[in-house]
Design an enzyme around this catalytic site. Structure first.
Site, PDB file in Angstrom:
ATOM      1  CD  GLU A 173      -2.607  -7.664   3.153  1.00 37.79           C
ATOM      2  OE1 GLU A 173      -2.362  -6.491   2.787  1.00 37.79           O
ATOM      3  OE2 GLU A 173      -3.122  -7.934   4.244  1.00 37.79           O
TER       4      GLU A 173
ATOM      5  CD  GLU B  99       1.664  -5.910   5.640  1.00 37.36           C
ATOM      6  OE1 GLU B  99       2.475  -6.815   5.948  1.00 37.36           O
ATOM      7  OE2 GLU B  99       0.847  -6.024   4.706  1.00 37.36           O
TER       8      GLU B  99
ATOM      9  CB  ALA C  43      -0.872  -0.004   1.247  1.00 41.07           C
TER      10      ALA C  43
HETATM   11  N1  COA Z   1       4.641   3.150  -0.464  1.00 36.14           N
HETATM   12  C1  COA Z   1       5.026   4.329  -0.970  1.00 36.14           C
HETATM   13  N2  COA Z   1       6.154   4.482  -1.697  1.00 36.14           N
HETATM   14  C2  COA Z   1       6.913   3.377  -1.909  1.00 36.14           C
HETATM   15  C3  COA Z   1       6.556   2.114  -1.397  1.00 36.14           C
HETATM   16  C4  COA Z   1       5.355   2.021  -0.651  1.00 36.14           C
HETATM   17  N3  COA Z   1       4.917   0.859  -0.163  1.00 36.14           N
HETATM   18  N4  COA Z   1       7.508   1.235  -1.778  1.00 36.14           N
HETATM   19  C5  COA Z   1       8.409   1.915  -2.499  1.00 36.14           C
HETATM   20  N5  COA Z   1       8.062   3.210  -2.581  1.00 36.14           N
HETATM   21  C6  COA Z   1       8.745   4.303  -3.278  1.00 36.14           C
HETATM   22  C7  COA Z   1       9.955   4.787  -2.506  1.00 36.14           C
HETATM   23  O1  COA Z   1       9.569   5.701  -1.491  1.00 36.14           O
HETATM   24  C8  COA Z   1      10.755   5.426  -3.608  1.00 36.14           C
HETATM   25  O2  COA Z   1      10.184   6.690  -3.921  1.00 36.14           O
HETATM   26  P1  COA Z   1      11.136   7.986  -4.114  1.00 36.14           P
HETATM   27  O3  COA Z   1      12.009   7.627  -5.285  1.00 36.14           O
HETATM   28  O4  COA Z   1      10.174   9.096  -4.394  1.00 36.14           O
HETATM   29  O5  COA Z   1      11.904   8.124  -2.838  1.00 36.14           O
HETATM   30  C9  COA Z   1      10.499   4.515  -4.799  1.00 36.14           C
HETATM   31  O6  COA Z   1       9.285   3.820  -4.504  1.00 36.14           O
HETATM   32  C10 COA Z   1      11.583   3.479  -5.017  1.00 36.14           C
HETATM   33  O7  COA Z   1      11.764   2.778  -3.798  1.00 36.14           O
HETATM   34  P2  COA Z   1      13.182   2.569  -3.085  1.00 36.14           P
HETATM   35  O8  COA Z   1      12.937   2.277  -1.652  1.00 36.14           O
HETATM   36  O9  COA Z   1      14.097   3.698  -3.401  1.00 36.14           O
HETATM   37  O10 COA Z   1      13.703   1.259  -3.857  1.00 36.14           O
HETATM   38  P3  COA Z   1      14.726   0.168  -3.322  1.00 36.14           P
HETATM   39  O11 COA Z   1      15.016  -0.682  -4.510  1.00 36.14           O
HETATM   40  O12 COA Z   1      15.845   0.791  -2.602  1.00 36.14           O
HETATM   41  O13 COA Z   1      13.896  -0.681  -2.227  1.00 36.14           O
HETATM   42  C11 COA Z   1      11.969  -1.887  -1.401  1.00 36.14           C
HETATM   43  C12 COA Z   1      12.805  -1.473  -2.633  1.00 36.14           C
HETATM   44  C13 COA Z   1      10.738  -2.625  -1.915  1.00 36.14           C
HETATM   45  C14 COA Z   1      12.798  -2.840  -0.524  1.00 36.14           C
HETATM   46  C15 COA Z   1      11.572  -0.634  -0.582  1.00 36.14           C
HETATM   47  O14 COA Z   1      11.026   0.325  -1.464  1.00 36.14           O
HETATM   48  C16 COA Z   1      10.548  -0.902   0.494  1.00 36.14           C
HETATM   49  O15 COA Z   1      10.880  -1.448   1.535  1.00 36.14           O
HETATM   50  N6  COA Z   1       9.284  -0.496   0.266  1.00 36.14           N
HETATM   51  C17 COA Z   1       8.234  -0.596   1.247  1.00 36.14           C
HETATM   52  C18 COA Z   1       7.708  -2.009   1.333  1.00 36.14           C
HETATM   53  C19 COA Z   1       6.626  -2.123   2.395  1.00 36.14           C
HETATM   54  O16 COA Z   1       6.894  -1.944   3.557  1.00 36.14           O
HETATM   55  N7  COA Z   1       5.396  -2.451   1.973  1.00 36.14           N
HETATM   56  C20 COA Z   1       4.280  -2.624   2.858  1.00 36.14           C
HETATM   57  C21 COA Z   1       3.634  -1.345   3.153  1.00 36.14           C
HETATM   58  S1  COA Z   1       2.306  -1.523   4.293  1.00 36.14           S
END
Ligand code: COA
Length: 259
Positions: A113, A133, A66
């Site tokens: 999910e 989460e 999300a």
């Molecule tokens: N919500 C909002 N933005 C998200 C996102 C999410 N769930 N997942 C990734 N993004 C955004 C990042 O903020 C970033 O945006 P920006 O360039 O404006 O800063 C962009 O997507 C790229 O993500 P980034 O984190 O730089 O890529 P990465 O390759 O270093 O890492 C992940 C990838 C998936 C490991 C990391 O993005 C992450 O942990 N995301 C969240 C996952 C999560 O917790 N999901 C459950 C949410 S309830």
């Protein structure tokens, strides 16, 4: 209809709904959830659509969860109110035609999910899957705590949800979280092969078979067996049952009408 956050493509009988925020790893905003529901409503009533495929735009993500930005200022009452609106995961769960999750990369949180609510999960060997989460101090809210244990068992679901660890597609396959893992460059062809194979069957039989199998997640064995018998009897009222049986006996391919 033109959407902002998804792309909808038709490949013959297959409608492909592509999550389209690749710069945000296809993080699911409220807008995206609404647009997916709208695209599903269209696909539901279009007889030409036999199977739906969900996937992510770009090479990195199916859905990385999300949109966390939307959580920042959301209150409990606002969250509760959102649950009173049409709910994406219920819409996917209730959709009458098969939905295949074509998992092309990060499949996390709400993305996992969403895949869990689908009927079949095919993953690229590059995909990473998890329910992270807990790492941001929340819990799954799109059905993960209920659908994941039904698929992988209580212990594995607990481990994934409590650690927030991401696992590889191969590990996800080993524990039954995805149904097949394929080399990244073959993901689309393999998924379409499965989708097209299903699309060649009788639409009414596919619909009832899906309904029967899905019931097994909700019903006890006695009730489920009775339900199967009801649907099995119901299918004897259809043209396609008569046609399928006759075609077999006449050694010719069947001509389905979906009635
Ligand atoms: N919500 C909002 N933005 C998200 C996102 C999410 N769930 N997942 C990734 N993004 C955004 C990042 O903020 C970033 O945006 P920006 O360039 O404006 O800063 C962009 O997507 C790229 O993500 P980034 O984190 O730089 O890529 P990465 O390759 O270093 O890492 C992940 C990838 C998936 C490991 C990391 O993005 C992450 O942990 N995301 C969240 C996952 C999560 O917790 N999901 C459950 C949410 S309830």
């Amino acid at each position: 209809m033109a959407y902002e956050t998804i792309l909808v493509e038709r490949r013959g009988p297959v409608a492909c709904i592509r999550f389209n925020r690749p710069d945000k790893l296809n993080a699911m905003s409220t807008k995206m959830k609404d647009e997916i529901l709208d695209a599903l409503a269209t696909a539901e009533t279009d007889d030409g659509v036999r199977v739906v495929v969900f996937t992510g735009q770009g090479d990195k993500a199916f859905v990385a969860g999300a949109d966390i930005n939307e959580f920042k200022d959301r209150t409990a009452v606002e969250q509760w109110d959102l649950y009173q609106q049409p709910f994406l995961y219920d819409g996917v769960d209730r959709f009458s035609k098969p939905i295949i999750a074509m998992i092309n990369g990060y499949c996390l949180g709400g993305g996992c999910e969403l895949a869990l609510a689908c009927d079949i999960r095919i993953a690229s060997d590059r995909a990473q899957i998890g329910q992270p989460e807990i790492n941001i101090g929340i819990i799954p809210g799109g059905g993960g705590s209920q659908r994941l244990p039904r698929l992988v068992g209580l212990g594995k679901a607990m481990q994934l949800i409590l650690t927030g660890d991401r696992i590889s597609a191969v590990e996800a396959h080993r524990i039954g979280l995805v149904d097949e893992v394929v080399p990244h460059d073959q993901l689309e062809s393999k998924t379409l092969e499965i989708a097209n194979k299903i699309a060649e069957k009788s639409p009414i039989a596919v619909k009832l078979a899906k309904q029967a199998v899905k019931a097994s997640a909700r019903m006890g064995i006695e009730e489920g067996l009775r339900y199967e018998q009801t649907l099995f009897s119901l299918i004897f009222t259809t043209h396609d049952k008569n046609e399928g049986v006759r075609a077999f006996l006449e050694k010719r391919p069947p001509r389905w009408t979906g009635t």
